[in-house]
Scaffold this motif. Structure first.
Motif, PDB file in Angstrom:
ATOM      1  N   VAL A   1      32.178  44.622  19.343  1.00 48.93           N
ATOM      2  CA  VAL A   1      30.524  44.917  19.112  1.00 48.93           C
ATOM      3  C   VAL A   1      29.551  45.454  19.505  1.00 48.93           C
ATOM      4  N   MET A   2      28.582  45.856  18.290  1.00 47.56           N
ATOM      5  CA  MET A   2      28.029  47.296  18.559  1.00 47.56           C
ATOM      6  C   MET A   2      26.700  47.043  17.815  1.00 47.56           C
ATOM      7  N   VAL A   3      25.159  47.059  18.336  1.00 48.22           N
ATOM      8  CA  VAL A   3      24.317  47.176  17.636  1.00 48.22           C
ATOM      9  C   VAL A   3      23.494  48.486  17.584  1.00 48.22           C
ATOM     10  N   MET A   4      22.859  48.395  16.191  1.00 49.15           N
ATOM     11  CA  MET A   4      22.039  49.316  15.439  1.00 49.15           C
ATOM     12  C   MET A   4      20.761  48.855  14.926  1.00 49.15           C
ATOM     13  N   ALA A   5      19.912  49.444  16.620  1.00 53.30           N
ATOM     14  CA  ALA A   5      18.270  48.970  15.910  1.00 53.30           C
ATOM     15  C   ALA A   5      17.552  49.966  15.569  1.00 53.30           C
ATOM     16  N   LYS A   6      17.586  50.071  14.740  1.00 57.95           N
ATOM     17  CA  LYS A   6      16.160  51.461  14.049  1.00 57.95           C
ATOM     18  C   LYS A   6      16.952  52.303  13.855  1.00 57.95           C
ATOM     19  N   GLY A   7      18.063  52.044  13.432  1.00 63.47           N
ATOM     20  CA  GLY A   7      19.380  53.644  13.396  1.00 63.47           C
ATOM     21  C   GLY A   7      19.684  54.493  14.288  1.00 63.47           C
ATOM     22  N   ASP A   8      19.045  53.613  15.939  1.00 63.89           N
ATOM     23  CA  ASP A   8      20.009  53.982  17.010  1.00 63.89           C
ATOM     24  C   ASP A   8      20.825  52.944  17.299  1.00 63.89           C
ATOM     25  N   VAL A   9      21.824  53.186  18.356  1.00 64.36           N
ATOM     26  CA  VAL A   9      23.054  52.451  19.416  1.00 64.36           C
ATOM     27  C   VAL A   9      22.683  52.762  20.747  1.00 64.36           C
ATOM     28  N   PRO A  10      22.866  51.488  21.037  1.00 66.90           N
ATOM     29  CA  PRO A  10      21.605  51.955  22.365  1.00 66.90           C
ATOM     30  C   PRO A  10      23.451  52.504  22.956  1.00 66.90           C
ATOM     31  N   VAL A  11      22.787  54.015  24.341  1.00 70.72           N
ATOM     32  CA  VAL A  11      24.257  54.269  25.223  1.00 70.72           C
ATOM     33  C   VAL A  11      23.416  53.709  26.761  1.00 70.72           C
ATOM     34  N   THR A  12      24.929  53.026  27.234  1.00 74.90           N
ATOM     35  CA  THR A  12      24.861  53.645  28.804  1.00 74.90           C
ATOM     36  C   THR A  12      25.499  54.245  29.797  1.00 74.90           C
ATOM     37  N   ASP A  13      24.754  54.659  30.765  1.00 76.93           N
ATOM     38  CA  ASP A  13      25.973  55.059  31.916  1.00 76.93           C
ATOM     39  C   ASP A  13      26.725  53.662  32.592  1.00 76.93           C
ATOM     40  N   GLU A  14      26.223  52.526  32.795  1.00 80.18           N
ATOM     41  CA  GLU A  14      26.636  51.138  33.470  1.00 80.18           C
ATOM     42  C   GLU A  14      27.812  50.635  32.122  1.00 80.18           C
ATOM     43  N   LEU A  15      28.852  51.536  33.141  1.00 80.76           N
ATOM     44  CA  LEU A  15      30.410  50.767  32.334  1.00 80.76           C
ATOM     45  C   LEU A  15      31.623  50.155  32.997  1.00 80.76           C
ATOM     46  N   THR A  16      32.192  49.145  32.911  1.00 78.82           N
ATOM     47  CA  THR A  16      33.621  48.585  33.774  1.00 78.82           C
ATOM     48  C   THR A  16      34.476  48.349  32.809  1.00 78.82           C
ATOM     49  N   ILE A  17      35.059  49.495  33.676  1.00 78.00           N
ATOM     50  CA  ILE A  17      36.768  48.528  32.458  1.00 78.00           C
ATOM     51  C   ILE A  17      37.636  48.492  33.665  1.00 78.00           C
ATOM     52  N   ASP A  18      38.186  46.854  33.568  1.00 78.56           N
ATOM     53  CA  ASP A  18      38.978  46.484  34.509  1.00 78.56           C
ATOM     54  C   ASP A  18      38.138  46.024  36.176  1.00 78.56           C
ATOM     55  N   GLY A  19      37.101  46.058  36.015  1.00 76.04           N
ATOM     56  CA  GLY A  19      36.239  45.767  37.247  1.00 76.04           C
ATOM     57  C   GLY A  19      36.617  46.959  37.967  1.00 76.04           C
ATOM     58  N   TYR A  20      36.527  47.936  37.495  1.00 72.34           N
ATOM     59  CA  TYR A  20      36.070  49.240  38.315  1.00 72.34           C
ATOM     60  C   TYR A  20      34.883  49.836  37.217  1.00 72.34           C
ATOM     61  N   HIS A  21      33.525  50.455  38.031  1.00 75.70           N
ATOM     62  CA  HIS A  21      32.273  50.821  37.892  1.00 75.70           C
ATOM     63  C   HIS A  21      33.086  52.479  37.539  1.00 75.70           C
ATOM     64  N   LEU A  22      32.185  53.050  36.600  1.00 75.72           N
ATOM     65  CA  LEU A  22      31.846  53.729  35.628  1.00 75.72           C
ATOM     66  C   LEU A  22      30.431  54.751  34.941  1.00 75.72           C
ATOM     67  N   THR A  23      30.986  55.199  35.305  1.00 69.26           N
ATOM     68  CA  THR A  23      28.989  55.971  35.056  1.00 69.26           C
ATOM     69  C   THR A  23      29.510  57.420  34.460  1.00 69.26           C
ATOM     70  N   THR A  24      29.132  56.965  33.605  1.00 65.86           N
ATOM     71  CA  THR A  24      30.039  57.971  31.794  1.00 65.86           C
ATOM     72  C   THR A  24      28.568  57.556  30.675  1.00 65.86           C
ATOM     73  N   PRO A  25      28.362  58.646  30.271  1.00 63.57           N
ATOM     74  CA  PRO A  25      27.423  57.668  28.909  1.00 63.57           C
ATOM     75  C   PRO A  25      28.777  56.888  27.985  1.00 63.57           C
ATOM     76  N   SER A  26      27.970  56.314  27.550  1.00 62.32           N
ATOM     77  CA  SER A  26      28.755  55.206  26.560  1.00 62.32           C
ATOM     78  C   SER A  26      28.193  54.383  25.873  1.00 62.32           C
ATOM     79  N   VAL A  27      28.725  54.075  24.533  1.00 59.53           N
ATOM     80  CA  VAL A  27      28.061  53.193  23.825  1.00 59.53           C
ATOM     81  C   VAL A  27      27.561  51.706  23.861  1.00 59.53           C
ATOM     82  N   GLU A  28      26.781  51.013  24.156  1.00 61.27           N
ATOM     83  CA  GLU A  28      27.236  49.664  24.327  1.00 61.27           C
ATOM     84  C   GLU A  28      27.864  48.739  23.592  1.00 61.27           C
ATOM     85  N   ILE A  29      28.879  48.805  23.994  1.00 63.24           N
ATOM     86  CA  ILE A  29      30.073  47.934  23.249  1.00 63.24           C
ATOM     87  C   ILE A  29      30.388  46.696  23.969  1.00 63.24           C
ATOM     88  N   HIS A  30      30.640  45.257  23.321  1.00 62.28           N
ATOM     89  CA  HIS A  30      30.522  44.011  23.871  1.00 62.28           C
ATOM     90  C   HIS A  30      32.136  43.981  23.226  1.00 62.28           C
TER      91      HIS A  30
END
Length: 697
Positions: free
Chosen positions: A309-338
């Motif tokens: 799932v991804m949201v585009m609001a007013k033409g922009d998709v939010p990018v976050t640095d907070e990402l968790t993959i299988d419990g491991y914390h990553l700080t890397t530019p990533s589009v916000e996906i659930h």
């Protein structure tokens, strides 16, 4: 999205996008005239490159050209890879060693102490990727102002290198305290490792992601080191294979930030690829909007294994640095996906208490749903759709697999209907209702919980299974429109061809927003902009093809998490930055601090290399009422039950066509289900736009 046109002749040069999914490997070819061809073949989880080559060979065969000719006339090849993510999930990464500042050996294992569920005090954290005996200290210290307090001791590096050699370490992560301010000590450690250790994979946290926060930076560097040998080797080997088969230039990889990057530039930072495939949804959503439109779209991309799932609001998709993959914390530019485990291959099952469940387990590419006839015995969502008449028995996804209705019915009867005391049809309907409830919650997670009203958004139901569920989920959300892309079955592969090349850079910069000097801010931005321009120039982009964005990380004094805002192209304006911050803060958290102190924590630069995009030729409008291919009995919902429903061939529906539901539209890579009281319209982009509840009003 443009409709596939398999019969027309190709016009060179063309572009190719390949997305490796859990069940299918999708390929989209778009030629110089804008015509699109879509191909699907089963993925090969044991060797994703075989899936890539397999779909290329299938395309060459169906286009009646050689593989060499297919690749020789390809001007751009973009690939979305799941190798980095799977390496983490399957725990098949390298043996990693870690060098830390003396006294900080255990920071990786201490973590932040934050739990996703604050009431759950029993679930353990995942096992650290670097055991304590391979986390070794190095003397030396950088202060909080970036000045050297104590020189680095290279003899500590030599001692650690000896242990790494004895223990079979394949990759090393280096994270020294305050290295985000000055990476000189990390570079010195890396240089010494090159002399005293015979390995070649070294990840410096100040180069992977120079963010403030030692745990976040260290965890990201460790994951990068963990996946680097496998991912980088895979990418270089695949690139070499494609070049040998005739590809004139190296392939591009889709990053987690939604932009493409060359193999050479991502090889040192493969952690940037953990959301490589799903992030292509950014480019795909842009293709769903009119040129220049600030669209409000929510995409729900449902494949065989999962829903993104991804949201585009007013033409922009939010990018976050907070990402968790299988419990491991990553700080890397990533589009916000659930992401949730909900797809066509999601397995339905009954627990010991007699409750029906759907997922999160999936049947995968092999054996797949029971209807595939490949040995699978567990009932899946695809089997349920087949039993309810919504899917046609026979070839699926262009002939990649074949659906057997008898096998589907047997699996649901044995594993679900009998244990539940229901008819086969009732059990199948229960599976669909349960899955769509899970999909609803997934969409609410990124819409309502982020301060968006889904009633003002169009739900884009993509993926091979998306158009089967999109209208029902849109209705439950309160959305009035659901867009079912004609090329939904290759949504991400299509998006790869609509994605710009992108470079993200960050520099920690601590200042009071209202007191910062514009000259100091500009100097900081100019420095990192030069890196972005240099990287894009290396990818072949001239000055006129590069777009640079400046962003600030802002937070209230004492606040932990920053909010990112984009600065106007005209220059820095503190009042405008405050207004943008407070607007976003109000949306995210429901309050602001009027007149409160706002701190700058980091400068960000996003550099984009624009790829030209030839618009497709418009299809001629519908001039007469289309006739259904057939009519068959389809289960609609608990109220309507079974009903004779017209089945349309998607190729017969052209722009301007309007039809009232219930109906099914069969496309080459997907099937769309439109319920009663809904109206289907083929829009100007040749996609299926459903006006939810319109035919009842």
């Amino acid at each position: 999205m443009t409709a596939p046109a398999p019969s027309a002749a190709l016009l060179a040069p063309w572009r190719i996008g390949v997305d490796v999914g859990g069940t299918f490997t999708d390929m989209v070819l778009r030629d110089a005239a804008g015509a699109v061809r879509i191909f699907k073949s089963p993925s090969v989880p044991a060797d994703p490159s075989e899936g890539v080559l397999g779909v290329l060979r299938l395309a060459a065969q169906q286009l009646d050209i050689t593989l060499t000719a297919l690749l020789r006339d390809c001007a751009l090849f973009v690939h979305g890879s799941t190798v980095a993510t799977n390496t983490i999930l399957e725990k098949k990464g390298a043996t990693v060693g870690m060098l830390t500042t003396e006294g900080f050996r255990d920071s990786l294992e201490i973590r932040r102490g934050i739990r996703e569920n604050q009431w759950d005090h029993r679930s353990p954290f995942p096992q650290v990727l670097v055991p304590r005996y391979l986390r070794l200290p190095v003397r030396g210290r950088i202060g909080a102002d970036g000045a050297e307090l104590a020189p680095v001791h290279v003899e500590d590096v030599d001692a650690a290198a000896k242990i790494f050699a004895e223990e079979g370490v394949e990759s090393v992560a280096v994270c020294l305290f305050n290295s985000f301010l000055d990476g000189a000590h990390e570079r010195a450690v890396g240089g010494q490792l090159a002399k005293s250790w015979n390995g070649k994979w070294v990840s410096l946290s100040s180069e992977v992601m120079p963010t403030m926060g030692e745990y976040e930076r260290g965890s990201t560097a460790v994951v990068n080191a963990y996946v680097a040998p496998k991912v980088s080797s895979y990418l270089r080997a695949l690139d070499e294979q494609l070049r040998q088969f005739g590809l004139p230039r190296s392939l591009l990889l889709l990053q987690s930030n939604g932009g493409a990057v060359s193999v050479d530039q991502v090889a040192a930072r493969p952690v940037m690829l953990v959301l490589s495939g799903p992030a292509a949804g950014v480019g795909a959503l842009k293709g769903c909007a009119a040129p220049g439109e600030k669209a409000n779209l929510i995409s729900m991309e449902i494949g065989g294994t999962s829903c993104d799932v991804m949201v585009m609001a007013k033409g922009d998709v939010p990018v976050t640095d907070e990402l968790t993959i299988d419990g491991y914390h990553l700080t890397t530019p990533s589009v916000e996906i659930h992401t949730v485990g909900a797809g066509g291959g999601t397995i339905a099952w009954v627990d010991d208490a007699g409750l029906l469940h759907a997922g999160p387990q999936g049947a995968g590419a092999r054996p797949g749903p029971a209807a595939y006839g490949l040995g699978g015995e567990n009932p899946t969502v695809t089997d349920a759709q087949l039993v309810l008449g919504r899917l046609r028995p026979g070839p699926l996804a262009g002939g990649a697999v074949t659906l057997d209705a008898d096998l589907a019915r047997k699996a649901i009867e044995t594993k679900l209907a009998k244990p539940l005391g229901l008819s086969v049809e009732e059990a199948a309907a229960g599976v669909i209702r349960l899955l769509e409830q899970n999909l609803l919650h997934a969409v609410e997670r990124l819409s309502i919980e982020r301060g968006h009203n889904p009633a003002t958004f169009t739900l884009v139901a993509a993926g091979g299974a998306g158009p089967m569920h999109g209208v029902a989920v849109a209705r439950a959300l309160g959305s009035r429109r659901a867009l079912l892309p004609r090329a939904a079955g290759a949504f991400c592969a299509m998006g790869m061809l609509q994605s710009d090349v992108r470079q993200d850079y960050l520099q920690v910069f601590l200042a009071d927003l209202d007191k910062v000097e514009s000259a100091a801010l500009d100097a900081g931005f100019t420095q990192i902009e030069a890196r972005a321009r240099e990287a894009l120039a290396g990818d072949g982009f001239g000055p006129n093809e590069v777009v640079i964005e400046r962003l600030l990380d802002l937070r209230y004094d004492g606040q932990q998490w920053p909010v990112r805002v984009t600065l106007a192209a005209s220059g820095f304006d503190a009042a405008a930055a405050r207004h943008a911050f407070e607007t976003e803060h109000q949306r995210l958290f429901g309050h602001i601090q009027p007149g409160g102190r706002i701190d700058i924590t980091a400068l960000r630069v996003v550099g984009r290399g624009r790829l030209d995009w030839t618009p497709p030729a418009a299809r001629s409008p519908q001039t007469d009422a289309p006739k259904p291919r057939e009519t068959r009995k389809v289960w609609i919902d608990p109220v309507t039950g079974w009903r004779d429903v017209p089945i349309y061939d998607g190729a017969d529906l052209r722009p301007g066509c309007r039809l009232n539901g219930p109906l099914l539209v069969e496309e080459r890579t997907t099937t769309a289900f439109v319920g009663p009281n809904d109206r289907l319209e083929v829009d100007e982009r040749d996609d299926f736009l459903v006006h939810v509840g319109a035919s009842a009003s």
